[in-house]
Design an enzyme around this catalytic site. Structure first.
Site, PDB file in Angstrom:
ATOM      1  N   ASP A 101       0.872  -1.173   0.000  1.00  0.00           N
ATOM      2  CA  ASP A 101       0.000   0.000   0.000  1.00  0.00           C
ATOM      3  C   ASP A 101       0.915   1.230   0.000  1.00  0.00           C
ATOM      4  O   ASP A 101       1.739   1.387   0.903  1.00  0.00           O
ATOM      5  CB  ASP A 101      -0.852  -0.055   1.284  1.00  0.00           C
ATOM      6  CG  ASP A 101      -1.759   1.141   1.437  1.00  0.00           C
ATOM      7  OD1 ASP A 101      -1.519   2.189   0.806  1.00  0.00           O
ATOM      8  OD2 ASP A 101      -2.713   1.023   2.233  1.00  0.00           O
ATOM      9  N   ILE A 102       0.763   2.090  -0.985  1.00  0.00           N
ATOM     10  CA  ILE A 102       1.696   3.216  -1.128  1.00  0.00           C
ATOM     11  C   ILE A 102       1.636   4.175   0.071  1.00  0.00           C
ATOM     12  O   ILE A 102       2.622   4.841   0.375  1.00  0.00           O
ATOM     13  CB  ILE A 102       1.462   3.969  -2.466  1.00  0.00           C
ATOM     14  CG1 ILE A 102       2.670   4.848  -2.791  1.00  0.00           C
ATOM     15  CG2 ILE A 102       0.177   4.774  -2.455  1.00  0.00           C
ATOM     16  CD1 ILE A 102       2.709   5.344  -4.225  1.00  0.00           C
TER      17      ILE A 102
ATOM     18  N   GLY B 142      -9.588   5.103  -4.996  1.00  0.00           N
ATOM     19  CA  GLY B 142      -8.286   4.501  -5.269  1.00  0.00           C
ATOM     20  C   GLY B 142      -7.161   5.046  -4.394  1.00  0.00           C
ATOM     21  O   GLY B 142      -7.344   5.278  -3.198  1.00  0.00           O
TER      22      GLY B 142
ATOM     23  N   ASP C  69      -5.831   7.947  -4.417  1.00  0.00           N
ATOM     24  CA  ASP C  69      -6.182   9.297  -3.976  1.00  0.00           C
ATOM     25  C   ASP C  69      -6.973   9.253  -2.656  1.00  0.00           C
ATOM     26  O   ASP C  69      -6.634   9.948  -1.686  1.00  0.00           O
ATOM     27  CB  ASP C  69      -7.024   9.932  -5.093  1.00  0.00           C
ATOM     28  CG  ASP C  69      -7.088  11.441  -5.033  1.00  0.00           C
ATOM     29  OD1 ASP C  69      -6.388  12.026  -4.178  1.00  0.00           O
ATOM     30  OD2 ASP C  69      -7.839  12.030  -5.831  1.00  0.00           O
TER      31      ASP C  69
ATOM     32  N   SER D  86      -3.044   5.695 -13.582  1.00  0.00           N
ATOM     33  CA  SER D  86      -4.080   5.470 -14.623  1.00  0.00           C
ATOM     34  C   SER D  86      -4.544   4.022 -14.764  1.00  0.00           C
ATOM     35  O   SER D  86      -5.392   3.743 -15.614  1.00  0.00           O
ATOM     36  CB  SER D  86      -3.636   5.984 -16.011  1.00  0.00           C
ATOM     37  OG  SER D  86      -3.648   7.387 -16.058  1.00  0.00           O
ATOM     38  N   THR D  87      -4.007   3.082 -13.960  1.00  0.00           N
ATOM     39  CA  THR D  87      -4.360   1.666 -14.172  1.00  0.00           C
ATOM     40  C   THR D  87      -5.555   1.197 -13.352  1.00  0.00           C
ATOM     41  O   THR D  87      -5.919   0.023 -13.410  1.00  0.00           O
ATOM     42  CB  THR D  87      -3.177   0.732 -13.856  1.00  0.00           C
ATOM     43  OG1 THR D  87      -2.857   0.869 -12.465  1.00  0.00           O
ATOM     44  CG2 THR D  87      -1.971   1.057 -14.698  1.00  0.00           C
ATOM     45  N   GLY D  88      -6.154   2.105 -12.579  1.00  0.00           N
ATOM     46  CA  GLY D  88      -7.327   1.729 -11.778  1.00  0.00           C
ATOM     47  C   GLY D  88      -8.576   2.283 -12.425  1.00  0.00           C
ATOM     48  O   GLY D  88      -8.999   1.834 -13.498  1.00  0.00           O
TER      49      GLY D  88
HETATM   50  N1  AR6 Z   1      -1.430   1.707  -2.840  1.00  0.00           N
HETATM   51  C1  AR6 Z   1      -0.893   1.340  -4.030  1.00  0.00           C
HETATM   52  N2  AR6 Z   1      -1.638   1.160  -5.147  1.00  0.00           N
HETATM   53  C2  AR6 Z   1      -2.978   1.342  -5.038  1.00  0.00           C
HETATM   54  C3  AR6 Z   1      -3.614   1.709  -3.829  1.00  0.00           C
HETATM   55  C4  AR6 Z   1      -2.779   1.896  -2.695  1.00  0.00           C
HETATM   56  N3  AR6 Z   1      -3.278   2.256  -1.511  1.00  0.00           N
HETATM   57  N4  AR6 Z   1      -4.958   1.833  -4.070  1.00  0.00           N
HETATM   58  C5  AR6 Z   1      -5.158   1.524  -5.372  1.00  0.00           C
HETATM   59  N5  AR6 Z   1      -3.966   1.216  -5.955  1.00  0.00           N
HETATM   60  P1  AR6 Z   1      -6.421   4.534  -9.125  1.00  0.00           P
HETATM   61  P2  AR6 Z   1      -6.187   6.077 -11.625  1.00  0.00           P
HETATM   62  C6  AR6 Z   1      -3.681   0.860  -7.368  1.00  0.00           C
HETATM   63  O1  AR6 Z   1      -7.820   4.173  -9.432  1.00  0.00           O
HETATM   64  O2  AR6 Z   1      -6.501   4.872 -12.448  1.00  0.00           O
HETATM   65  C7  AR6 Z   1      -9.290   8.512  -8.186  1.00  0.00           C
HETATM   66  O3  AR6 Z   1     -10.656   8.615  -7.894  1.00  0.00           O
HETATM   67  C8  AR6 Z   1      -4.828   0.419  -8.213  1.00  0.00           C
HETATM   68  O4  AR6 Z   1      -5.041  -0.971  -8.066  1.00  0.00           O
HETATM   69  O5  AR6 Z   1      -6.079   4.948  -7.734  1.00  0.00           O
HETATM   70  O6  AR6 Z   1      -5.052   6.968 -12.045  1.00  0.00           O
HETATM   71  C9  AR6 Z   1      -8.694   9.858  -8.564  1.00  0.00           C
HETATM   72  O7  AR6 Z   1      -9.268  10.915  -7.826  1.00  0.00           O
HETATM   73  C10 AR6 Z   1      -4.327   0.779  -9.616  1.00  0.00           C
HETATM   74  O8  AR6 Z   1      -3.461  -0.225 -10.133  1.00  0.00           O
HETATM   75  O9  AR6 Z   1      -5.890   5.746 -10.080  1.00  0.00           O
HETATM   76  C11 AR6 Z   1      -9.025   9.959 -10.016  1.00  0.00           C
HETATM   77  O10 AR6 Z   1     -10.341  10.416 -10.216  1.00  0.00           O
HETATM   78  C12 AR6 Z   1      -3.477   2.032  -9.404  1.00  0.00           C
HETATM   79  O11 AR6 Z   1      -3.213   2.063  -7.996  1.00  0.00           O
HETATM   80  C13 AR6 Z   1      -8.900   8.539 -10.505  1.00  0.00           C
HETATM   81  O12 AR6 Z   1      -9.128   7.728  -9.355  1.00  0.00           O
HETATM   82  C14 AR6 Z   1      -4.140   3.328  -9.818  1.00  0.00           C
HETATM   83  O13 AR6 Z   1      -5.534   3.281  -9.547  1.00  0.00           O
HETATM   84  C15 AR6 Z   1      -7.529   8.220 -11.021  1.00  0.00           C
HETATM   85  O14 AR6 Z   1      -7.524   6.927 -11.575  1.00  0.00           O
END
Ligand code: AR6
Length: 174
Positions: free
Chosen positions: A9-10, A31, A33, A121-123
């Site tokens: 977890d970052i 996510g 954020d 961007s991968t979530g």
């Molecule tokens: N630690 C590490 N990686 C994580 C964690 C964590 N705690 N939580 C999720 N991931 P995302 P995006 C992974 O959705 O695609 C937000 O609502 C997750 O599995 O966090 O850039 C923002 O406000 C995935 O592989 O970011 C934006 O609206 C990766 O982190 C939007 O999401 C990124 O997933 C951005 O979407």
């Protein structure tokens, strides 16, 4: 520069700076954020609101990066960057690469030696993991920086494996 991969977890990282996969509003989301704001406490949002009231009145553009306090996190700073939403019909790779480049530029300005990145961007934004990993590793390697310790902090086993392939240069086609 040393590149390390971690499955974690970052928000638990003790790097000088951790990168947030934010959105243009800078006012939070799900996510990574959501996790950063939850664990870091209200000081991060307070800084984000100040940025919206000053330099980024219209929001942070996609591909750019800006730093705030890390509040109660172990890191000193959070670097917020906005990844592109994946599109099958339009190549937005350059914007995704820009997130990594600009985050490292901000890290240099701060004097951060270690930076932890999520897979931007991968979530919620839907970018296929293998492709995103190649772009991330390629962009970080191609960026001149004083950052000596770059960590990719991946949430899932699949994400970790994709980044392993990207670092080794053994990733297949899209
Ligand atoms: N630690 C590490 N990686 C994580 C964690 C964590 N705690 N939580 C999720 N991931 P995302 P995006 C992974 O959705 O695609 C937000 O609502 C997750 O599995 O966090 O850039 C923002 O406000 C995935 O592989 O970011 C934006 O609206 C990766 O982190 C939007 O999401 C990124 O997933 C951005 O979407």
């Amino acid at each position: 520069m040393r590149i390390t991969l971690l499955q974690d977890d970052i928000t638990r990282q003790d790097a000088d700076a951790i990168v947030n996969a934010a959105n243009s509003s800078l006012l939070g989301g799900g996510g990574v954020d959501g996790a950063i704001h939850r664990r870091g406490g209200p000081a991060i949002l307070a800084d984000c609101r100040m940025l919206r009231a000053s330099r980024y009145g219209r929001g942070l553009p996609t591909g750019q990066a800006v730093a705030t306090t890390a509040g109660e996190l172990r890191a000193r700073w959070v670097i917020h960057t906005v990844g592109p939403v994946f599109s099958a019909s339009q190549d937005r790779s350059e914007l995704l690469a820009s997130c990594y480049r600009e985050s490292l530029r901000v890290a240099d300005e701060l004097g951060a030696a270690s930076v932890a990145f999520p897979a931007i961007s991968t979530g919620i934004y839907g970018w296929p993991m293998g492709d995103a990993a190649r772009i991330a590793v390629g962009a970080v390697r191609a960026t001149p920086t004083r950052v000596t310790d770059v960590r990719f902090v991946l949430f899932s086993q699949d994400a970790y494996a994709a980044f392993e392939d990207a670092v080794a240069g053994t990733a297949g086609g899209p």
